[in-house]
Design an enzyme around this catalytic site. Structure first.
Site, PDB file in Angstrom:
ATOM      1  N   SER A  99      14.518   1.670   6.305  1.00  0.00           N
ATOM      2  CA  SER A  99      13.336   1.167   6.161  1.00  0.00           C
ATOM      3  C   SER A  99      12.140   1.144   7.120  1.00  0.00           C
ATOM      4  CB  SER A  99      13.525  -0.099   5.541  1.00  0.00           C
ATOM      5  OG  SER A  99      14.211  -0.230   4.317  1.00  0.00           O
ATOM      6  N   ASP A 105      14.373   0.109   0.546  1.00  0.00           N
ATOM      7  CA  ASP A 105      15.215  -0.904  -0.168  1.00  0.00           C
ATOM      8  C   ASP A 105      14.459  -1.961  -1.013  1.00  0.00           C
ATOM      9  OD1 ASP A 105      17.760  -2.763   0.444  1.00  0.00           O
ATOM     10  OD2 ASP A 105      16.186  -3.850   0.985  1.00  0.00           O
ATOM     11  N   THR A 143      18.335   1.146  -3.153  1.00  0.00           N
ATOM     12  CA  THR A 143      18.463   1.243  -1.809  1.00  0.00           C
ATOM     13  C   THR A 143      17.452   2.316  -1.393  1.00  0.00           C
ATOM     14  OG1 THR A 143      20.505   0.155  -1.609  1.00  0.00           O
ATOM     15  CG2 THR A 143      19.750   1.368   0.384  1.00  0.00           C
ATOM     16  N   GLY A 164      20.522  14.314   1.527  1.00  0.00           N
ATOM     17  CA  GLY A 164      20.777  14.873   0.367  1.00  0.00           C
ATOM     18  C   GLY A 164      20.455  16.635   0.598  1.00  0.00           C
ATOM     19  N   GLU A 206      14.671   5.519  -1.236  1.00  0.00           N
ATOM     20  CA  GLU A 206      13.009   5.420  -1.318  1.00  0.00           C
ATOM     21  C   GLU A 206      12.538   4.145  -1.266  1.00  0.00           C
ATOM     22  OE1 GLU A 206      11.043   7.784  -1.788  1.00  0.00           O
ATOM     23  OE2 GLU A 206      12.842   9.339  -1.807  1.00  0.00           O
ATOM     24  N   GLN A 259      26.354 -12.580 -28.390  1.00  0.00           N
ATOM     25  CA  GLN A 259      26.243 -11.129 -28.119  1.00  0.00           C
ATOM     26  C   GLN A 259      24.635 -10.726 -28.028  1.00  0.00           C
ATOM     27  OE1 GLN A 259      28.473  -9.474 -26.768  1.00  0.00           O
ATOM     28  NE2 GLN A 259      28.484  -7.209 -27.595  1.00  0.00           N
TER      29      GLN A 259
END
Length: 695
Positions: free
Chosen positions: A186, A471, A467, A219, A469, A378
Site C-alpha cells: 500500500s 487494501d 486486498t 500477475g 488495488e 432465511q
C-alpha cells in the site's frame, strides 16, 4: 428581581422561533414546502407485491452494455473446450486461462484493450462477463489490459503507444504490472527498487537492492509475461554532490523474457509464487533485477522526463504532485474490482435464493412442506443481501459512468471525485461481498458445500479483492481523509467535490439537536420516506465527521498527527463506511425515481426501503445514544424491516431473474431454473430416470 422588558421581548422571540420550528416538524412531509421534499414514488402497501412487467424490469437492470456481455457469454457457451472444470490442477488452470483470453480476443472478436480507451464502460462490462466465466480469466484480462496496458498508455506518451499498443491488444506482448514488493504494498512511495540513469550509455539501470524490494505477487510474471511495467525510485546523478538525487517513484518498461524464445533475459530472476487460496488460473510470480539496463525511452514519461544529458523536466512542480497524478491514472483497477464484485454478489445471491425457493422442509402439522425461503430466518439472511446487491448495482454503474466521464474530460473535479468514490465503493462492496459469500453458503446447507455449486470457488477467488488495488482498510482511510479535507473546505469557503456536496447545505441542519417529536414518528409512510432515510444516513455521517475532527484536533496536541490518526482510526473507518452508505442510498433513490416503468419502480422502491432501513437498524445503537430515534421508533423500524423482508420474499424470484444471468453462467446445479435436482444428481453420475412407457 427587576422586570427587564428587553429580556422579556427576547424570550418571546425565542419562543416564537421554537414554535415555528416545531410546527415544521409536526407537519406531515407532504405539507412541507415543495423545495424541501424529495421526489418519491408510492409505497408498495399490498400484502403481496408483484412484477407486472418482467421484461421491462430486466431491461432497466441490464444497462447499455448488456449486448457485449451476452457476446462473451455466448462465445464461451459455444466452446465447451474453454470452460473451466470443477477440479483442475494449477498448471492446467493457468494454461486454460491463457487459452480462454486468446480465444476471446482472437476468435471471439472482443478487443478489450481498445475499449479501455474508447469506452471504459464497455471494457468493464467485458471484464465482468469474463469473470462470470472464470474469475481467474477476469483478473488475467485486467492484468493484461487495465494494469500492464493501461500503465503503458496512461503513464507513457505517443511513442509508447506506437511501440506497444498493437502488441498488447492482440496479446503478442503479454505483460505484468510490477508495483508491489515483498516489504511494500500500500505504501507505494516506500518502494525500494531503483532506476539509476547512466549518462554514458543513455540507459536506466533497474536494480533490486535487497530481498525486501523483490517484486511480489506480480500477475503474468511466473509464466506468460514478456514485459513488466516496473515502479522504481528514479535516481539521477547530481553534479553538485557527485551522488544521486531521488526524483520519486516512476514507471519503466522492462523486458523480462525474449520475444521469440521466451527465455528469461539476463539480470532478471523470476520465481513462481505458487499455489494460492484462489485465482490459481493467474500465474503470480516474483521478480528480482540485477542491474538490468533498459533504454532511456523505456521511462513512461507523461509526468516526468529525463533528457540525454540527465536533466529532469516535469509539468508538475513537486514529487508529491507527480506521484498523485501517476496513481490517479491507475484508479481504473479499483473501479473494475468494485464493479466485478457486484457481479460476484449477484451470482452468489442468485444461487442461494433459487435454491431457497426450491428446497422444502418441515411445515405445519399434516400439511405439505414449505420452501426454506418462507422461514423468517432465511428471509432475514438473504433479503437484505438481495436489496444490497441492487443498491451496489446502481452505485457501481454510477462509478463507471463517472470514470468514463473523467477519461473523456480530465476535469480536475471529476478526477478528485472518482478517486475518492472508487476507493470507498471498492472497499465497501468487496468487504460486504466477502462476508455475504459465506452467508450464502451457509444458507444452502450441505449442498452449498459441494464444489459444483460454486460457493467455495467464488469465495476463494473473490477473497483477495479486499486486498489488491488497495487494501480495504487503507482505502477507507483515504475516504476519511478526503472527508476531513472537505469538512475544512466547507468552513474556509472552498469548493466541495460532487460526492460530498451535501455537506455544504446540510451539515448545520444535521448537527443540530435531534427533534424530540420526529424522533418518535413511527408511521410506515414516514419510515419509507426517502427524506427520512437520507436524513438519518447523513445525520450519522455528519456527526461522525464533526466528532472525528474534534478528536483529531485534541489528540494532535499531545500525540502528533500520526499518533492522533492512529488513536482515532476505528472512528475514521466507521466515518468512511457511513459516508459510502449514504452515497449508495442516494444513487439507489435516483435509480428508483428515474425508472420509466411504474411496476418496476414500485418494486424497486420496496427494495430500496429495505436497504435503507436495514442499515439504520444495524446501527440503531448510534441513533438511540443521541436520541435521534426514540425506543418506540426503533421498534417500528425493526418491525417494518422484518415485514419488508417478507414482502421481498414474494418477488424474490423475479428480482433474481432481473439479473438476467442464464444457467450456463451461474452453472450451479442447485440454481438451475428447471430440473435442478436432475442436473445435480447427474453431476455425481446418476442416470436420468427413463421416461414412462405409454402403451
Amino acid at each position: 428581581m427587576e422586570n427587564n422588558p428587553v429580556a422579556a421581548e427576547d424570550d418571546r422571540a425565542r419562543s416564537l422561533r421554537r414554535m415555528r420550528r416545531l410546527s415544521l416538524h409536526l407537519a406531515e412531509p407532504s405539507l412541507l414546502p415543495a423545495e424541501r421534499q424529495l421526489a418519491t414514488v408510492p409505497c408498495a402497501r399490498a400484502k403481496r407485491v408483484s412484477v407486472a412487467n418482467p421484461a421491462a424490469f430486466a431491461a432497466y437492470m441490464r444497462g447499455k452494455h448488456w449486448d457485449v456481455q451476452v457476446r462473451v457469454f455466448e462465445f464461451f457457451r459455444s466452446r465447451p473446450d474453454l470452460q473451466t472444470p470443477i477440479e483442475i490442477p494449477m498448471a492446467d488452470h493457468r494454461e486454460l486461462c491463457l487459452r480462454q483470453l486468446r480465444a476471446l480476443v482472437r476468435e471471439g472478436g472482443v478487443r478489450p484493450f481498445r475499449y479501455v480507451f474508447e469506452d471504459p464502460g464497455v471494457y468493464f462490462a467485458v471484464a465482468q462477463a469474463a469473470g462470470s466465466v472464470d474469475m481467474s480469466l477476469g483478473i488475467k484480462m485486467g492484468v493484461q489490459y487495465s494494469l500492464w496496458g493501461g500503465s503503458v498508455i496512461n503513464l507513457g506518451t505517443q511513442k509508447h503507444k506506437e511501440m506497444f499498443f498493437d502488441g498488447i491488444d492482440n496479446l503478442d506482448y503479454p505483460g505484468c504490472f510490477a508495483m508491489t514488493e515483498l516489504h511494500h504494498g500500500s505504501n507505494v512511495q516506500g518502494l525500494q527498487t531503483t532506476a539509476t540513469f547512466d549518462i554514458a550509455t543513455d540507459e536506466f539501470i533497474i536494480n533490486t537492492p535487497n530481498d525486501g524490494a523483490i517484486k511480489w505477487w506480480i500477475g503474468n510474471a511466473a509464466l506468460h509475461g514478456k514485459f513488466a511495467t516496473v515502479f522504481a525510485k528514479l535516481l539521477l546523478p547530481s553534479q553538485e554532490t557527485g551522488g544521486v538525487t531521488d526524483m520519486g517513484i516512476h514507471a519503466f518498461i522492462v523486458p523480462i523474457r525474449d520475444l521469440k524464445t521466451h527465455q528469461t533475459l539476463p539480470g532478471v530472476e523470476i520465481r513462481d509464487c505458487g499455489h494460492k487460496v484462489g485465482l490459481n488460473g493467474v500465474d503470480n510470480g516474483a521478480l528480482k533485477f540485477s542491474f538490468v539496463r533498459i533504454p532511456r525511452d523505456n521511462l513512461l514519461n507523461r509526468f516526468g522526463d529525463v533528457s540525454r544529458d540527465g536533466k529532469y523536466t516535469s509539468s508538475l512542480p513537486s514529487v508529491s504532485k507527480r506521484f498523485a497524478a501517476m496513481l490517479g491514472e491507475l484508479v481504473g483497477g479499483r473501479v473494475g474490482l468494485g464493479y466485478s464484485s457486484v457481479n460476484v454478489l449477484q451470482l452468489a445471491v442468485t444461487i442461494a435464493v433459487r435454491y431457497s425457493l426450491l428446497r422444502q422442509q418441515f411445515g405445519p402439522p399434516k400439511q405439505p412442506e414449505v420452501c426454506i425461503l418462507d422461514y423468517q430466518s432465511q428471509q432475514q439472511k438473504l433479503m437484505p443481501m438481495l436489496a444490497s446487491t441492487y443498491a451496489f448495482h446502481f452505485a457501481s454503474r454510477y462509478m463507471v459512468e463517472n470514470y468514463t466521464e473523467m477519461k473523456k474530460t480530465h476535469d480536475e473535479q471529476i478526477v478528485s471525485d472518482v478517486h475518492a468514490l472508487s476507493a470507498g465503493l471498492k472497499s465497501y462492496i468487496t468487504s460486504y461481498t466477502a462476508k455475504s459469500l459465506s452467508i450464502c453458503r451457509e444458507a444452502c446447507g450441505g449442498h452449498g458445500y459441494a464444489a459444483v455449486n460454486r460457493f467455495g470457488s467464488l469465495r476463494n477467488d473473490h477473497d483477495i479483492f479486499q486486498t489488491f488495488e488497495g487494501d480495504n482498510t487503507v482505502l477507507l482511510q483515504q475516504v476519511a481523509g478526503d472527508l476531513l479535507k472537505q469538512y475544512k473546505e466547507k468552513f474556509q469557503g472552498g469548493t466541495l467535490s460532487v460526492t460530498w456536496n451535501y455537506l455544504r447545505d446540510s451539515m448545520g441542519t444535521y448537527l443540530s439537536q435531534p427533534n424530540p417529536v420526529t424522533a418518535r414518528w413511527e408511521g410506515e409512510d414516514h419510515l419509507r420516506d426517502p427524506k427520512f432515510q437520507l436524513d438519518a444516513f447523513r445525520y450519522r455521517t455528519s456527526r461522525l465527521l464533526q466528532t472525528a475532527a474534534m478528536r483529531l484536533r485534541k489528540h494532535t496536541k499531545t500525540l502528533g498527527s500520526f499518533g492522533a490518526w492512529n488513536r482515532c482510526l476505528n472512528h475514521l473507518l466507521t466515518l468512511a463506511e457511513s459516508h459510502i452508505e449514504s452515497v449508495i442510498l442516494v444513487k439507489f433513490i435516483e435509480a428508483v425515481n428515474n425508472c420509466p416503468d411504474n411496476s418496476t419502480r414500485t418494486v424497486l422502491k420496496l427494495v430500496c426501503d429495505l436497504y435503507a432501513l436495514d442499515r439504520i437498524w444495524n446501527d440503531i445503537g448510534t441513533y438511540r445514544n443521541v436520541d435521534y430515534v426514540a425506543p418506540n421508533k426503533a421498534k417500528a423500524i425493526q418491525k417494518l424491516r422484518d415485514y419488508l423482508c417478507f414482502q421481498l420474499r414474494t418477488v424474490a424470484k423475479e428480482l433474481i431473474d432481473a439479473f438476467d444471468l442464464p444457467d450456463h453462467v451461474t452453472r450451479a446445479p442447485i440454481a438451475m431454473q428447471s430440473q435442478a435436482y436432475t442436473n445435480y444428481t447427474q453431476q455425481v453420475g446418476f442416470q436420468p430416470e427413463p421416461a414412462p412407457v405409454v402403451l
